[in-house]
Write an enzyme that holds these catalytic residues in place. Structure first.
Site, PDB file in Angstrom:
ATOM      1  CD  GLU A 252      41.760  41.078  86.418  1.00  0.00           C
ATOM      2  OE1 GLU A 252      41.847  41.459  85.229  1.00  0.00           O
ATOM      3  OE2 GLU A 252      42.065  41.796  87.374  1.00  0.00           O
ATOM      4  CD  GLU A 386      41.224  36.195  74.685  1.00  0.00           C
ATOM      5  OE1 GLU A 386      40.177  35.649  75.052  1.00  0.00           O
ATOM      6  OE2 GLU A 386      42.047  36.677  75.474  1.00  0.00           O
TER       7      GLU A 386
END
Ligand code: NAD
Length: 483
Positions: A252, A386
């Site tokens: 994840e 990000e």
């Protein structure tokens, strides 16, 4: 346990122990001061934890139980967390920086995982496959054995709960490597495991450096399955280690998720999506709405609303922010804050317009103002990488295809959103977005019940929902020749 002790130990084989690598300071990002110390595991500690978990697995003490009994223990762990919510939330806020009301939501979310997967324990059923009159054939789902779970600092309680609850419900024993920045609040999982009567060694919780304890755990030959939540480079290292031992892993990883705002969207309602989407946990959310791709016709109207939301936020120590409201805490560390601020500065140099925020607060602690950039174009670094902070990049589009192309134009693919009153347009976008979850008209719509995970560099495998259970079990087929 009083909420904040000076020194916290690891939990291995049912015992609280010091770390072979000494201690690590845990800093309160709301003040910049050292909050406590935590034991730091070395490779030998990791090995002891894995051996303890393996021993319990091989004994059948967990895997041989009738699933409803395991399920009840898992559910009880959730209740234990809720009984201690005041202490856990306080420590979580002090080590992580988020407002106290957010920390309480995190503890409640963690408890919900134990409720949900506790309930699911007895639903993991096999099937019978017809092979003709001479055979009886059935399948069974068995736990892998030792599940290694490596946790990030942004939601240490919820992320541990997510993997631990599903791992235990399916009969695995678990070794958890907590994050160096926020290891303290994980102590309550060890206490919960003891309180509900899990066998010693079924749950092991240790903090250690990623490149030492994390790397040892992910490469350990007696680990049978790995769940990793964290950054892409670490995910690649862990997947490589898992591959070397031929064990499965769930990754994840991060995201650069986009909300597409069409001209017919409910623009006032969208304010709430901005508030939660990019300012919850100061934007340190893997599924944060870090890009808004807005139709040119409503671009200025949407930017006005976004800037309103950003400027209304009061930023300060999380421990003083007890009630839900327009408030935000510190980022997790000054290093993360400085990285985010530098990315904003670089974006402006590349041609983006800083509409609000972007500055560090003039006080100790890791604070960054809620930040909004416009005139961001898809080729800019800020549009591709990000930030993991309270920074929203606003981009424009004129045609639906263009919006999809921009949304899909990064290496990531965690979540995406589409805001429109036109259900045909929304369903078309839902099909076209390359990501594991699509939110229509509400960012973060969904829950523990809904599968979550990435496309592309956002990872593989799914956590949450029933889908997650299949990561923790392997299928065995039993074919019986009848005489
Ligand atoms: P990180 O990758 O630096 O660290 C995560 C964990 O991995 C820590 O416990 C760390 O000690 C450990 N680690 C570091 N190097 C390791 C190695 N070589 N081997 C084994 N373990 C190692 O990530 P982070 O900075 O803690 O977390 C932020 C990242 O996590 C962001 O990219 C964010 O998007 C992602 N994230 C994803 C989700 C999700 O569900 N997709 C949820 C939360 C965070």
């Amino acid at each position: 346990m009083s909420a904040v002790k000076a020194y916290w130990q690891n939990y291995i084989d049912g015992t609280w122990v010091d770390g072979g690598a000494g201690r690590i300071d845990v800093t309160d990002p709301g003040t910049g001061e050292v909050l406590a110390q935590h034991a730091l595991a070395d490779a030998a500690d990791v090995d002891r934890a894995v051996q303890a978990a393996r021993r319990v697995h091989l004994s059948g003490a967990l895997s041989d139980l009738r699933p409803v009994e395991r399920g009840r223990m898992v559910q009880a762990m959730g209740r234990y967390l809720l009984e201690h919510i005041d202490d856990i939330a306080t420590v979580l806020t002090l080590e992580q920086g988020k407002p106290l009301w957010e920390a309480r939501i995190e503890v409640q979310g963690a408890a919900r995982y134990f409720e949900y997967y506790g309930n699911q324990a007895e639903t993991v059923e096999g099937r019978s496959i017809p092979l003709g009159a001479s055979y009886f054939d059935f399948t069974a789902h068995e736990p892998y054995g030792v599940s290694a779970q490596i946790i990030p600092w942004n939601y240490p309680v919820e992320m541990t709960a997510r993997s631990l609850s599903a791992g235990l419900a399916t009969g695995n024993t678990c070794v958890i490597k907590t994050p160096e920045l926020t290891p303290l609040s994980n102590a309550w999982f060890a206490q919960a495991a003891e309180a509900v009567g899990l066998p010693k060694g079924a749950v092991n919780i240790l903090c250690g450096h990623g490149h030492i304890a994390g790397a040892t755990l992910s490469a350990h030959p007696d680990v049978n399955q790995i769940v990793f939540t964290g950054s892409v480079p670490t995910g690649i290292a862990i997947a490589t280690a898992a591959a070397a031992n031929v064990v499965p892993c769930v990754l994840e990883l991060g995201g650069k998720s986009a909300a597409i705002v069409h001209a017919d969207a409910d623009l006032d309602a969208f304010r709430n999506d901005v508030r939660w989407g990019i300012f919850f946990n100061a934007g340190q959310v893997c599924s944060a709405m870090s890009r808004a791709i807005v139709h040119s016709d409503v671009h200025d109207a949407v930017v006005d609303r976004i800037v309103d939301v950003a400027s209304e936020m009061s930023v300060g120590p999380g421990i003083e922010r007890t009630e839900f409201g327009a408030n935000m805490g510190a980022m997790v560390s000054e290093a993360q804050r400085d990285r985010a601020a530098a990315m904003v500065e670089a974006a402006v140099q590349q041609g983006a317009t800083l509409v609000t925020g972007g500055r560090k607060a003039n006080r100790p602690g890791a604070f960054l103002e809620p930040t909004v950039l416009t005139d961001v174009t898809p080729d800019m670094t800020i549009a591709r990488e990000e930030v993991f902070g309270p920074v929203l990049s606003v981009m424009r589009f004129d045609h639906d295809d263009e919006a999809i192309q921009i949304a899909n134009g990064t290496d990531y693919g965690l979540v995406g959103g589409v805001f429109t009153r036109d259900i045909d347009r929304a369903t078309q976008a839902a099909r076209q977005l390359r990501c594991g979850q699509v939110f229509v008209n509400e960012w973060f719509a969904g829950g523990v019940e809904t599968p979550f995970g990435g496309y592309g560099k956002s990872g593989y495998g799914r956590e949450k929902g029933r889908e997650a259970l299949w990561n923790y079990v392997q299928t065995k087929n039993v074919a019986i020749r009848l005489r």
